[in-house]
Design an enzyme around this catalytic site. Structure first.
Site, PDB file in Angstrom:
ATOM      1  N   ARG A  34      -5.978   9.943   7.665  1.00 10.88           N
ATOM      2  CA  ARG A  34      -4.331  10.487   7.019  1.00 10.88           C
ATOM      3  C   ARG A  34      -3.303   9.384   6.705  1.00 10.88           C
ATOM      4  NH1 ARG A  34      -7.298  14.372   3.806  1.00 10.88           N
ATOM      5  NH2 ARG A  34      -8.750  14.945   4.490  1.00 10.88           N
ATOM      6  N   ASP A  35      -3.304   8.795   5.750  1.00 10.80           N
ATOM      7  CA  ASP A  35      -2.031   8.341   5.532  1.00 10.80           C
ATOM      8  C   ASP A  35      -0.490   8.948   5.814  1.00 10.80           C
ATOM      9  OD1 ASP A  35      -0.534   5.662   4.349  1.00 10.80           O
ATOM     10  OD2 ASP A  35      -0.097   6.477   4.337  1.00 10.80           O
ATOM     11  N   ILE A  36       0.129   8.753   6.678  1.00 14.58           N
ATOM     12  CA  ILE A  36       1.115   9.098   7.056  1.00 14.58           C
ATOM     13  C   ILE A  36       2.425   9.670   6.510  1.00 14.58           C
ATOM     14  CG2 ILE A  36       2.747   7.874   7.996  1.00 14.58           C
ATOM     15  CD1 ILE A  36       3.060   9.695  10.376  1.00 14.58           C
ATOM     16  N   ASN A  90      -3.407  -3.988  -0.023  1.00 12.43           N
ATOM     17  CA  ASN A  90      -2.525  -4.717   0.001  1.00 12.43           C
ATOM     18  C   ASN A  90      -2.844  -5.907   0.258  1.00 12.43           C
ATOM     19  OD1 ASN A  90      -0.814  -3.160  -2.120  1.00 12.43           O
ATOM     20  ND2 ASN A  90      -0.305  -1.737  -0.389  1.00 12.43           N
ATOM     21  N   VAL A  99       1.652  -3.275   6.955  1.00 14.75           N
ATOM     22  CA  VAL A  99       1.523  -2.951   8.462  1.00 14.75           C
ATOM     23  C   VAL A  99      -0.519  -4.150   8.372  1.00 14.75           C
ATOM     24  CG1 VAL A  99      -0.621  -1.916   9.834  1.00 14.75           C
ATOM     25  CG2 VAL A  99       1.487  -0.907   9.164  1.00 14.75           C
ATOM     26  N   HIS A 103      -6.371  -2.456   6.040  1.00 14.07           N
ATOM     27  CA  HIS A 103      -6.807  -1.453   5.635  1.00 14.07           C
ATOM     28  C   HIS A 103      -6.630  -1.189   4.101  1.00 14.07           C
ATOM     29  CE1 HIS A 103      -2.274  -2.398   5.484  1.00 14.07           C
ATOM     30  NE2 HIS A 103      -2.474  -1.092   4.666  1.00 14.07           N
ATOM     31  N   HIS A 105      -6.426   1.418   0.985  1.00  7.84           N
ATOM     32  CA  HIS A 105      -5.895   2.711   0.884  1.00  7.84           C
ATOM     33  C   HIS A 105      -7.131   3.875  -0.482  1.00  7.84           C
ATOM     34  CE1 HIS A 105      -1.663   2.465   1.774  1.00  7.84           C
ATOM     35  NE2 HIS A 105      -2.219   0.668   1.425  1.00  7.84           N
TER      36      HIS A 105
HETATM   37  P1  5GP Z   1       0.271  -1.072   3.957  1.00 11.68           P
HETATM   38  O1  5GP Z   1       1.899  -0.556   2.933  1.00 11.68           O
HETATM   39  O2  5GP Z   1       0.542  -2.086   4.953  1.00 11.68           O
HETATM   40  O3  5GP Z   1      -0.315  -1.389   2.961  1.00 11.68           O
HETATM   41  O4  5GP Z   1      -0.227   0.295   4.136  1.00 11.68           O
HETATM   42  C1  5GP Z   1      -0.038   0.826   5.576  1.00 11.68           C
HETATM   43  C2  5GP Z   1       0.337   2.267   5.414  1.00 11.68           C
HETATM   44  O5  5GP Z   1       0.273   3.099   6.937  1.00 11.68           O
HETATM   45  C3  5GP Z   1       1.963   3.183   4.596  1.00 11.68           C
HETATM   46  O6  5GP Z   1       1.056   3.743   3.399  1.00 11.68           O
HETATM   47  C4  5GP Z   1       2.067   4.255   5.873  1.00 11.68           C
HETATM   48  O7  5GP Z   1       2.158   5.312   5.158  1.00 11.68           O
HETATM   49  C5  5GP Z   1       0.906   4.421   6.385  1.00 11.68           C
HETATM   50  N1  5GP Z   1       1.599   4.667   7.909  1.00 11.68           N
HETATM   51  C6  5GP Z   1       2.581   3.630   8.215  1.00 11.68           C
HETATM   52  N2  5GP Z   1       1.856   3.883   9.605  1.00 11.68           N
HETATM   53  C7  5GP Z   1       1.823   5.125  10.222  1.00 11.68           C
HETATM   54  C8  5GP Z   1       1.301   5.643  10.938  1.00 11.68           C
HETATM   55  O8  5GP Z   1       1.764   6.024  12.109  1.00 11.68           O
HETATM   56  N3  5GP Z   1       0.226   6.712  11.127  1.00 11.68           N
HETATM   57  C9  5GP Z   1      -0.375   6.789   9.977  1.00 11.68           C
HETATM   58  N4  5GP Z   1      -1.869   8.058   9.666  1.00 11.68           N
HETATM   59  N5  5GP Z   1      -0.547   6.208   8.774  1.00 11.68           N
HETATM   60  C10 5GP Z   1       0.254   5.139   9.173  1.00 11.68           C
END
Ligand code: 5GP
Ligand code: ZN
Length: 117
Positions: A34-36, A90, A99, A103, A105
């Site tokens: 799960r996303d944080i 993304n 990140v 990944h 979503h």
């Molecule tokens: P991006 O913005 O790179 O497409 O998605 C990265 C996602 O990782 C974001 O939606 C963010 O909320 C999530 N995220 C960042 N740090 C953590 C973490 O430590 N744990 C979890 N579960 N999700 C994280």
């Protein structure tokens, strides 16, 4: 070697169990958690264990694993009882990537009928 864990990568640390996450599915090559900071009632990230900076790099190097991310996202959606959901990769900071470990979503549980593209 390509795909090796990177010392400063948050998602490599989650794969290694060094940073906790709420894992919903795990396979030999993928992890779903799960996303944080969820942007929808269901917001799950599906990642490969191997490190590639984005989805296209993963697909170019390891296309089978890229396909497994999609299959796993479908299984998570089924587990969550979702028939309607959105899958997003993304790519690049300008597209909202924060990140740089590939990944996927999975977002669902709320109406998402507005078009983004
Ligand atoms: P991006 O913005 O790179 O497409 O998605 C990265 C996602 O990782 C974001 O939606 C963010 O909320 C999530 N995220 C960042 N740090 C953590 C973490 O430590 N744990 C979890 N579960 N999700 C994280
Ligand atoms: Zn990584």
């Amino acid at each position: 070697m390509a795909g090796e864990p990177q010392p400063d990568c948050l998602f490599c640390k989650i794969v290694a169990g060094e940073i906790p996450a709420t894992v919903v599915r795990k396979t030999e090559r993928t992890l779903a958690f799960r996303d944080i900071a969820p942007k929808a009632p269901t917001h799950v990230l599906v990642i490969p264990h191997v490190h590639y900076p984005n989805a296209a790099a993963l697909a170019a190097a390891e296309p089978e694993i890229a396909g497994e991310l999609l299959a796993e996202a479908g299984r998570v959606a089924e587990d969550e009882g979702l028939a309607d959901y959105r899958l997003i990769f993304n790519t690049g900071a300008g597209a909202g990537q924060t990140v740089f470990h590939a990944h996927l979503h999975l977002l669902g549980g709320v109406s998402m009928t507005e078009r983004m593209v």
